[in-house]
Design an enzyme around this catalytic site. Structure first.
Site, PDB file in Angstrom:
ATOM      1  N   ALA A  17       9.152  29.720  17.091  1.00 23.91           N
ATOM      2  CA  ALA A  17      10.036  29.270  16.016  1.00 23.91           C
ATOM      3  C   ALA A  17      10.176  30.353  14.946  1.00 23.91           C
ATOM      4  O   ALA A  17      11.292  30.732  14.569  1.00 23.91           O
ATOM      5  CB  ALA A  17       9.503  27.970  15.415  1.00 23.91           C
ATOM      6  N   LYS A  36      -1.658  34.076  10.983  1.00 26.77           N
ATOM      7  CA  LYS A  36      -3.074  33.951  10.623  1.00 26.77           C
ATOM      8  C   LYS A  36      -3.948  35.021  11.245  1.00 26.77           C
ATOM      9  O   LYS A  36      -4.978  35.390  10.718  1.00 26.77           O
ATOM     10  CB  LYS A  36      -3.592  32.612  11.138  1.00 26.77           C
ATOM     11  N   GLY A  49       4.210  26.091  31.568  1.00 24.96           N
ATOM     12  CA  GLY A  49       5.234  25.496  32.425  1.00 24.96           C
ATOM     13  C   GLY A  49       6.609  26.097  32.243  1.00 24.96           C
ATOM     14  O   GLY A  49       7.238  26.543  33.205  1.00 24.96           O
ATOM     15  N   GLY A  50       7.128  26.106  31.021  1.00 24.28           N
ATOM     16  CA  GLY A  50       8.442  26.683  30.792  1.00 24.28           C
ATOM     17  C   GLY A  50       9.228  25.949  29.739  1.00 24.28           C
ATOM     18  O   GLY A  50       8.670  25.230  28.916  1.00 24.28           O
ATOM     19  N   GLU A 118       9.351  18.748  36.132  1.00 24.66           N
ATOM     20  CA  GLU A 118       8.153  18.289  35.411  1.00 24.66           C
ATOM     21  C   GLU A 118       8.271  16.810  35.104  1.00 24.66           C
ATOM     22  O   GLU A 118       9.360  16.226  35.193  1.00 24.66           O
ATOM     23  CB  GLU A 118       7.965  19.103  34.121  1.00 24.66           C
ATOM     24  N   HIS A 234      -2.480  16.116  26.646  1.00 25.63           N
ATOM     25  CA  HIS A 234      -2.131  16.667  27.961  1.00 25.63           C
ATOM     26  C   HIS A 234      -3.115  16.086  28.962  1.00 25.63           C
ATOM     27  O   HIS A 234      -4.320  16.078  28.721  1.00 25.63           O
ATOM     28  CB  HIS A 234      -2.210  18.195  27.954  1.00 25.63           C
ATOM     29  N   ARG A 280       3.656  12.137  30.597  1.00 25.12           N
ATOM     30  CA  ARG A 280       2.293  12.527  30.215  1.00 25.12           C
ATOM     31  C   ARG A 280       1.439  11.407  29.658  1.00 25.12           C
ATOM     32  O   ARG A 280       0.257  11.317  29.971  1.00 25.12           O
ATOM     33  CB  ARG A 280       2.393  13.553  29.086  1.00 25.12           C
ATOM     34  N   HIS A 341      -2.780  17.871  22.680  1.00 28.39           N
ATOM     35  CA  HIS A 341      -1.912  18.952  23.124  1.00 28.39           C
ATOM     36  C   HIS A 341      -0.738  19.219  22.196  1.00 28.39           C
ATOM     37  O   HIS A 341      -0.363  20.365  21.965  1.00 28.39           O
ATOM     38  CB  HIS A 341      -1.375  18.569  24.510  1.00 28.39           C
ATOM     39  N   GLU A 365       6.872  23.142  16.015  1.00 27.64           N
ATOM     40  CA  GLU A 365       5.988  21.975  16.149  1.00 27.64           C
ATOM     41  C   GLU A 365       5.632  21.351  14.796  1.00 27.64           C
ATOM     42  O   GLU A 365       5.270  20.176  14.726  1.00 27.64           O
ATOM     43  CB  GLU A 365       4.727  22.389  16.927  1.00 27.64           C
ATOM     44  N   ARG A 376       6.944  13.267  23.472  1.00 32.78           N
ATOM     45  CA  ARG A 376       7.697  14.469  23.838  1.00 32.78           C
ATOM     46  C   ARG A 376       7.808  14.589  25.356  1.00 32.78           C
ATOM     47  O   ARG A 376       6.805  14.479  26.073  1.00 32.78           O
ATOM     48  CB  ARG A 376       6.972  15.699  23.306  1.00 32.78           C
TER      49      ARG A 376
HETATM   50  C1  LIG Z   1      -1.626  25.536  26.395  1.00 33.63           C
HETATM   51  C2  LIG Z   1      -0.242  25.104  25.980  1.00 33.63           C
HETATM   52  C3  LIG Z   1       0.773  25.039  26.916  1.00 33.63           C
HETATM   53  C4  LIG Z   1       2.058  24.645  26.535  1.00 33.63           C
HETATM   54  N1  LIG Z   1       3.068  24.645  27.472  1.00 33.63           N
HETATM   55  C5  LIG Z   1       4.331  24.381  27.056  1.00 33.63           C
HETATM   56  C6  LIG Z   1       5.416  24.511  27.960  1.00 33.63           C
HETATM   57  O1  LIG Z   1       5.247  24.868  29.116  1.00 33.63           O
HETATM   58  N2  LIG Z   1       6.676  24.220  27.503  1.00 33.63           N
HETATM   59  C7  LIG Z   1       6.914  23.831  26.213  1.00 33.63           C
HETATM   60  O2  LIG Z   1       8.081  23.599  25.848  1.00 33.63           O
HETATM   61  N3  LIG Z   1       5.894  23.725  25.343  1.00 33.63           N
HETATM   62  C8  LIG Z   1       4.622  23.999  25.725  1.00 33.63           C
HETATM   63  N4  LIG Z   1       3.601  23.888  24.825  1.00 33.63           N
HETATM   64  C9  LIG Z   1       3.923  23.555  23.435  1.00 33.63           C
HETATM   65  C10 LIG Z   1       4.568  24.767  22.777  1.00 33.63           C
HETATM   66  O3  LIG Z   1       3.940  25.928  23.246  1.00 33.63           O
HETATM   67  C11 LIG Z   1       4.441  24.700  21.273  1.00 33.63           C
HETATM   68  O4  LIG Z   1       4.877  23.455  20.792  1.00 33.63           O
HETATM   69  C12 LIG Z   1       5.289  25.786  20.620  1.00 33.63           C
HETATM   70  O5  LIG Z   1       4.996  27.033  21.182  1.00 33.63           O
HETATM   71  C13 LIG Z   1       5.034  25.813  19.133  1.00 33.63           C
HETATM   72  O6  LIG Z   1       5.649  26.960  18.610  1.00 33.63           O
HETATM   73  P1  LIG Z   1       5.653  27.190  17.057  1.00 33.63           P
HETATM   74  O7  LIG Z   1       6.433  28.436  16.835  1.00 33.63           O
HETATM   75  O8  LIG Z   1       6.070  25.955  16.361  1.00 33.63           O
HETATM   76  O9  LIG Z   1       4.103  27.401  16.686  1.00 33.63           O
HETATM   77  P2  LIG Z   1       2.984  28.352  17.303  1.00 33.63           P
HETATM   78  O10 LIG Z   1       3.434  29.102  18.488  1.00 33.63           O
HETATM   79  O11 LIG Z   1       1.750  27.529  17.441  1.00 33.63           O
HETATM   80  O12 LIG Z   1       2.767  29.412  16.146  1.00 33.63           O
HETATM   81  C14 LIG Z   1       2.200  29.050  14.911  1.00 33.63           C
HETATM   82  C15 LIG Z   1       2.134  30.286  14.046  1.00 33.63           C
HETATM   83  O13 LIG Z   1       1.850  29.910  12.707  1.00 33.63           O
HETATM   84  C16 LIG Z   1       0.823  30.738  12.194  1.00 33.63           C
HETATM   85  N5  LIG Z   1       0.171  29.978  11.134  1.00 33.63           N
HETATM   86  C17 LIG Z   1      -0.316  28.721  11.184  1.00 33.63           C
HETATM   87  N6  LIG Z   1      -0.812  28.373   9.982  1.00 33.63           N
HETATM   88  C18 LIG Z   1      -0.615  29.431   9.159  1.00 33.63           C
HETATM   89  C19 LIG Z   1      -0.929  29.695   7.809  1.00 33.63           C
HETATM   90  N7  LIG Z   1      -1.538  28.791   7.023  1.00 33.63           N
HETATM   91  N8  LIG Z   1      -0.609  30.905   7.289  1.00 33.63           N
HETATM   92  C20 LIG Z   1      -0.007  31.851   8.057  1.00 33.63           C
HETATM   93  N9  LIG Z   1       0.329  31.651   9.357  1.00 33.63           N
HETATM   94  C21 LIG Z   1       0.015  30.459   9.881  1.00 33.63           C
HETATM   95  C22 LIG Z   1      -0.036  31.047  13.401  1.00 33.63           C
HETATM   96  O14 LIG Z   1      -0.812  32.189  13.160  1.00 33.63           O
HETATM   97  C23 LIG Z   1       1.057  31.278  14.441  1.00 33.63           C
HETATM   98  O15 LIG Z   1       1.568  32.571  14.292  1.00 33.63           O
HETATM   99  C24 LIG Z   1       2.308  24.282  25.194  1.00 33.63           C
HETATM  100  C25 LIG Z   1       1.281  24.337  24.250  1.00 33.63           C
HETATM  101  C26 LIG Z   1       0.012  24.750  24.640  1.00 33.63           C
HETATM  102  C27 LIG Z   1      -1.080  24.810  23.606  1.00 33.63           C
END
Ligand SMILES: Cc1cc2nc3c(=O)[nH]c(=O)nc-3n(C[C@H](O)[C@H](O)[C@H](O)COP(=O)(O)OP(=O)(O)OC[C@H]3O[C@@H](n4cnc5c(N)ncnc54)[C@H](O)[C@@H]3O)c2cc1C
Length: 525
Positions: A17, A36, A49-50, A118, A234, A280, A341, A365, A376
């Protein structure tokens, strides 16, 4: 003297994001991205997964929308689902332009993507890069971000709280983990892209850092949060004493994997006609039920009936990682347990990612957009990250020329605090919080357990508040403070839902109410 930074846009978080937003802002916009730890530390990197998207000629937007709404158990906002799914093929094009190499049907240069199936999807529509899709997306976005002159990266920085004045967000106080000092980051717009809060639970598939910081910061700044009772578990994390939260992708069940009890018998058909392909929540609850009934520590996922070469080429990460623990997935079943998860709820936002506080956005997220409803659907979350990054970028770009510069803000005051001499309080409270959340606010809930959990979350917060007022901040203290607050919000949401729906299942109200309603919490003024 603590540092003071000025940018047009401050993005807190470097997952899919945050980076997708940074890359879609105008090239003359001065952007700061905070993370962080390393840029790749968030959940994005670990996605296996994707990403779901309408790409196959037999698939339709309507079908993807219907599947998402069915999984969401009555709480998806249809206009949001249509918006996100309608933009799915566009964000795939954008990712390909950024250099993401998704698997093709013909790996010798064919154009058509290889799509997997899936749980909850009625079509093959999950685009992937083997079983390390998150790594492929994350690596490509990091590479592009580092190449951009207008984006300044700050790693090892932990946002503490948002700076607000005159009813708008103007920046954040940020801990520099290396120096231990708290710096002031000011910006015309701030975006929370901090990921979810699954670290609130003892067992989780999420990496360290998923402590709900963005949700807690937004709440403290006066924003509403919604649907936090819907935490997705999960069904299949690797169960092994040395494996820390390694997820066994759902795509293995999509490719014919069987869930087995320790005696080798299948059980999913007793719970749902779709068997292992049920959504799920159904699978996680079935496993939880069977583990409690049989007293076993885990169940098993068996794909050994599939050709070894197929498993090795489609699931290289799972295959390799399991081998590290002495498990050969081509020959034997994999021991698995459910784990926290995904945080379906979060900060309330509109279609542009705007929160209740002017000039503050929440995407990924951290946000509650209305896409996931009460549950979800697999692989819709990366899609949501990318679509909302795109819409927030368009909105911020349009508003930037008229945006008012931030007012002068005070620096961080450390004159009343000292270095902590009892860090054991933090580690003890971390453990206590995550254990009672697992035991009392887990896959199956009751009123009594939720009331107990609420009482404990409130006591913990009082203790943490006292600690926070007396000692210098550290990453662990900040995460604990946020987790305890988000845990309380999750519990309050769960208590107010007098029914079972989607991911929220309570023995006191096992049926769904006739009318589906969001749970919305509003901070006291
Ligand atoms: C093991 C696993 C497998 C998954 N598989 C899938 C999949 O196949 N398909 C799918 O659609 N989704 C999947 N998901 C869910 C999906 O990966 C996440 O919902 C999505 O990547 C979240 O992206 P994001 O950018 O919101 O946050 P994240 O990728 O979690 O990034 C959060 C960022 O915020 C930073 N941060 C947090 N707090 C602070 C703070 N206080 N100060 C500064 N920085 C901060 C962190 O350092 C990080 O850089 C999976 C999740 C996991 C854990």
């Amino acid at each position: 003297m603590s540092q003071h930074h000025q940018h047009d846009v401050l993005i807190i978080g470097s997952g899919a994001a945050g980076l997708a937003l940074a890359l879609q802002l105008p090239a003359d916009c001065r952007v700061a991205v905070l993370s962080k730890g390393e840029l790749t530390q968030g959940s994005t990197f670990w996605a296996q997964g994707g990403m779901a998207a309408v790409l196959d000629e037999d698939d339709t937007v309507e079908s993807h929308v219907t599947d998402t709404i069915t999984a969401g158990a009555g709480l998806c906002r249809p206009e949001v689902v249509e918006y996100v799914v309608g933009h799915s093929s566009g964000v795939v094009d954008w990712l390909v332009q950024q250099g993401v190499n998704f698997d093709r049907r013909d790996q010798r240069g064919g154009k058509e993507f290889h799509l997997t199936m899936e749980g909850g999807h009625s079509q093959r529509r999950v685009i992937h890069a083997a079983d390390a899709t998150g790594r492929a997306i994350s690596s490509a976005l990091v590479k592009q971000t580092l190449a951009r002159d207008n984006i300044e990266i700050f790693t090892d920085r932990v946002a503490v709280d948002l700076v607000t004045a005159e009813g708008r967000c103007q920046g954040a106080y940020v801990l520099d983990r290396a120096s231990g000092s708290v710096e002031l980051f000011q910006a015309r717009f701030v975006a929370l892209a901090t990921g979810g809060a699954s670290k609130a639970y003892l067992y989780t598939s999420n990496p360290d850092g998923a402590s709900g910081d963005g949700i807690a910061m937004a709440w403290r700044a006066g924003c509403r949060v919604s649907n936090l009772e819907f935490n997705q578990f999960h069904p299949t994390c690797l169960y092994h004493p040395r494996a820390k939260s390694f997820l066994i992708t759902e795509a293995l069940r999509g490719e014919g994997g069987h869930l087995l009890l320790p005696d080798g018998s299948r059980f999913m058909h007793k719970f749902d006609d779709r068997g292992e392909l049920a959504p799920r929540d159904v699978v996680a609850r079935a496993i939880d039920h069977e583990m409690k009934r049989t007293g076993s520590d885990c169940v098993y996922l068996d794909v050994s009936h599939q050709p070894a070469r197929f498993l090795q080429s489609h699931f290289p990460t799972v295959h390799r990682r399991c081998l590290d623990f002495g498990i050969d997935i081509t020959r034997e079943p994999i021991p698995v347990v459910p784990a926290a998860h995904y945080t379906c709820g979060g900060v309330v936002v509109n279609l542009q990612g705007q929160t209740d506080l002017a000039q503050l956005y929440a995407i990924g997220e951290t946000a509650c957009t209305g896409l996931h409803g009460a549950n979800r659907m697999a692989s819709n979350s990366l899609l949501e990250c990318l679509v909302y990054a795109q819409s927030a970028a368009a909105d911020i770009s349009a508003l930037l020329p008229q945006a008012v510069a931030p007012l002068a803000a005070p620096g961080w005051d450390e004159s009343q605090v000292t270095d902590s001499d009892e860090d054991v309080v933090i580690s003890h409270n971390w453990d206590e919080l995550r254990r009672f959340m697992w035991d009392y606010v887990g896959i199956v809930r009751t009123n009594k357990r939720l009331e107990r959990a609420l009482h404990r979350a409130q006591l913990l917060q009082e203790e943490i508040k006292e600690y926070y007022s007396n000692y210098k901040v550290s990453n662990d203290l900040l995460e604990l403070r946020n987790l305890a607050m988000v845990a309380e919000l999750m519990i309050r949401c769960a208590i107010s839902r007098k029914e079972s729906r989607g991911l929220h299942y309570t023995l006191d109200y096992p049926e769904s109410a006739a009318e589906a309603q969001d749970t919305v919490l509003t901070p006291a003024p």
